[in-house]
Design a protein around this motif. Structure first.
Motif, short mmCIF file in Angstrom:
data_model
loop_
_atom_site.label_atom_id
_atom_site.label_comp_id
_atom_site.label_asym_id
_atom_site.label_seq_id
_atom_site.Cartn_x
_atom_site.Cartn_y
_atom_site.Cartn_z
N LEU A 39 0.81 -1.36 -0.03
CA LEU A 39 -0.04 -0.06 0.01
C LEU A 39 0.77 1.18 0.04
CD1 LEU A 39 -2.52 1.50 0.14
CD2 LEU A 39 -2.71 1.16 2.87
N ALA A 40 1.89 1.45 0.73
CA ALA A 40 2.99 2.45 0.85
C ALA A 40 3.43 2.65 -0.49
CB ALA A 40 3.89 2.13 2.02
N ALA A 41 3.76 1.56 -1.09
CA ALA A 41 4.77 1.82 -2.47
C ALA A 41 3.61 2.41 -3.44
CB ALA A 41 5.32 0.36 -2.71
N PHE A 42 2.40 1.85 -3.20
CA PHE A 42 1.40 2.18 -4.40
C PHE A 42 1.06 3.67 -4.21
CE2 PHE A 42 -3.24 2.54 -5.57
CZ PHE A 42 -2.86 2.41 -6.90
N LEU A 43 1.01 4.12 -3.15
CA LEU A 43 0.71 5.48 -2.66
C LEU A 43 1.76 6.47 -3.18
CD1 LEU A 43 -0.97 5.26 0.74
CD2 LEU A 43 -1.88 5.77 -1.49
N ARG A 44 3.15 5.96 -2.90
CA ARG A 44 4.32 6.89 -3.35
C ARG A 44 4.26 6.76 -4.93
NH1 ARG A 44 6.88 4.18 0.87
NH2 ARG A 44 7.79 2.39 -0.56
N SER A 45 4.10 5.75 -5.48
CA SER A 45 4.08 5.70 -6.86
C SER A 45 3.14 6.52 -7.68
CB SER A 45 4.08 4.28 -7.46
OG SER A 45 2.76 3.67 -7.45
N GLU A 47 1.54 18.26 0.23
CA GLU A 47 0.27 18.52 -0.88
C GLU A 47 -0.51 17.55 -1.05
OE1 GLU A 47 3.44 21.15 -3.59
OE2 GLU A 47 3.57 19.11 -3.97
N VAL A 48 -0.29 16.65 -0.89
CA VAL A 48 -1.47 15.21 -0.89
C VAL A 48 -2.34 15.13 0.16
CG1 VAL A 48 -1.96 12.81 -1.15
CG2 VAL A 48 -0.10 13.64 -2.31
N ALA A 49 -1.71 15.67 1.37
CA ALA A 49 -2.53 15.67 2.50
C ALA A 49 -3.55 16.98 2.61
CB ALA A 49 -1.59 15.88 3.92
N HIS A 50 -3.00 17.99 1.84
CA HIS A 50 -3.64 19.22 1.64
C HIS A 50 -4.79 19.04 0.78
CE1 HIS A 50 -4.84 23.14 1.38
NE2 HIS A 50 -4.50 23.29 0.10
N ALA A 52 -10.83 10.23 0.11
CA ALA A 52 -10.10 11.48 0.06
C ALA A 52 -8.92 11.38 -0.59
CB ALA A 52 -10.06 12.15 1.43
N VAL A 53 -8.08 10.31 -0.33
CA VAL A 53 -6.71 10.19 -0.83
C VAL A 53 -6.76 9.66 -2.31
CG1 VAL A 53 -4.72 8.76 -0.87
CG2 VAL A 53 -5.62 9.82 1.43
#
Length: 313
Positions: free
Chosen positions: A35-41, A68-71, A98-99
């Motif tokens: 999941l972490a790798a997918f979000l970073r990509s 910026e993604v969080a915002h 939201a993400v």
């Protein structure tokens, strides 16, 4: 206002995070890492210009920064950072939604995100696989008889102009609301058009439960039940009775506000292996219903002509 601004982490001892109940520690860690790798990509492929942010002159990070993604998603910066670090934190469907929007995920990517997070998508995309050009032509040729392509979850995949005006203006609804179960329990105009609403709701819920037996673990099915349970006291009462019934054809009564009551006989034609998508057509039981259907079809055709072609999916 931000969502989940205070990251919550599973209670742990000195050795690290405790595994989630029902999963092996190793498998859970692998899932979080994926999941972490997918979000970073996904984050790194988006340019600031795509989301209306200035690039600036000192940008080193490819794509967007984490803050910026969080915002953009209105979630906490620390929370999102921990998510990309594969920390064992709770992931709510609302924050995942939201993400997904902030990262401009398409339907396949959104489905992958929710699957990796182990959560049900509250508004799954309505893929129209199997709605071939030939099926659409067939539905058009059935005019003035209403026709709809529907899957076993009661999602409305495609329909002709007459069906689109039979119980409400389907073209005006968002895709996530084009589901007969949802409409029967929550949509005022759809409910008013059903002459015997109480019996219809019970039959639909019983058919839905029978179909769900083969899909009980699938997120889209669970999400629809959760959405109906929250929105409709009638659904909660009926669903708690655990009634089941086999699919069957029947004569149905519809009360249209402009053309009057229609007596229609439904016929289901399976387009794939049971319980795959099926084409449901409605034929008039009497001459009065036929005349009223023709008036409804003419009205629907006039609206489509005046407003241009509408995507019926």
């Amino acid at each position: 206002m931000t969502a989940d601004t205070r990251p919550t982490q599973t209670a742990t001892g000195p050795g690290g995070a405790a595994p989630r109940r029902g999963t092996a520690p190793g498998a859970d860690a692998v899932r979080r890492a994926e999941l972490a790798a997918f979000l970073r990509s996904r984050r790194e492929r988006i340019t600031p210009e795509q989301v209306g942010l200035p690039r600036g002159t000192r940008r080193r990070t490819p794509g967007l920064r984490r803050e910026e993604v969080a915002h953009l998603g209105a979630v906490g910066v620390t929370w999102y950072t921990w998510l990309e670090q594969a920390r064992d934190i709770h992931v709510s469907p609302q924050v995942l939604d939201a993400v997904a929007r902030a990262l401009l995920l398409d339907r396949a990517e959104r489905s992958h995100l929710f699957a990796l997070a182990g959560e049900a998508d509250p508004t799954p995309g309505r893929e129209c696989g199997g709605v071939t050009r030939e099926l659409r032509q067939m539905m058009c040729q059935l005019e003035p008889f209403p026709a709809v392509l529907q899957n076993s979850r009661f999602d409305i995949l495609a329909y002709n102009a007459t069906y689109g005006r039979l119980m409400c203006d389907l073209d005006a609804l968002p895709e996530e609301d084009r589901n007969c179960m949802w409409l029967a329990f929550t949509h005022p105009e759809w409910r008013a058009s059903t002459v015997d609403l109480d019996a219809t709701m019970r039959v639909m819920a019983a058919k839905f439960r029978a179909s769900m037996a083969e899909h009980v673990a699938e997120p889209a099915w669970k999400a629809l039940v959760a959405r109906l349970t929250e929105a409709s006291p009638e659904f909660r009462e009926i669903w708690a009775q655990h009634e089941v019934i086999r699919p069957m054809s029947a004569v149905k009564l519809f009360r249209h506000p402009r053309v009057g009551v229609l007596q229609l006989s439904s016929t289901s034609l399976w387009t794939g292996p049971n319980p795959g998508p099926k084409l449901i057509s409605y034929t008039p039981v009497d001459e009065q219903s036929r005349e009223r259907l023709e008036r409804l079809a003419a009205e629907a055709a006039g609206l489509v002509t005046a407003g241009g072609p509408s995507p019926r999916r």
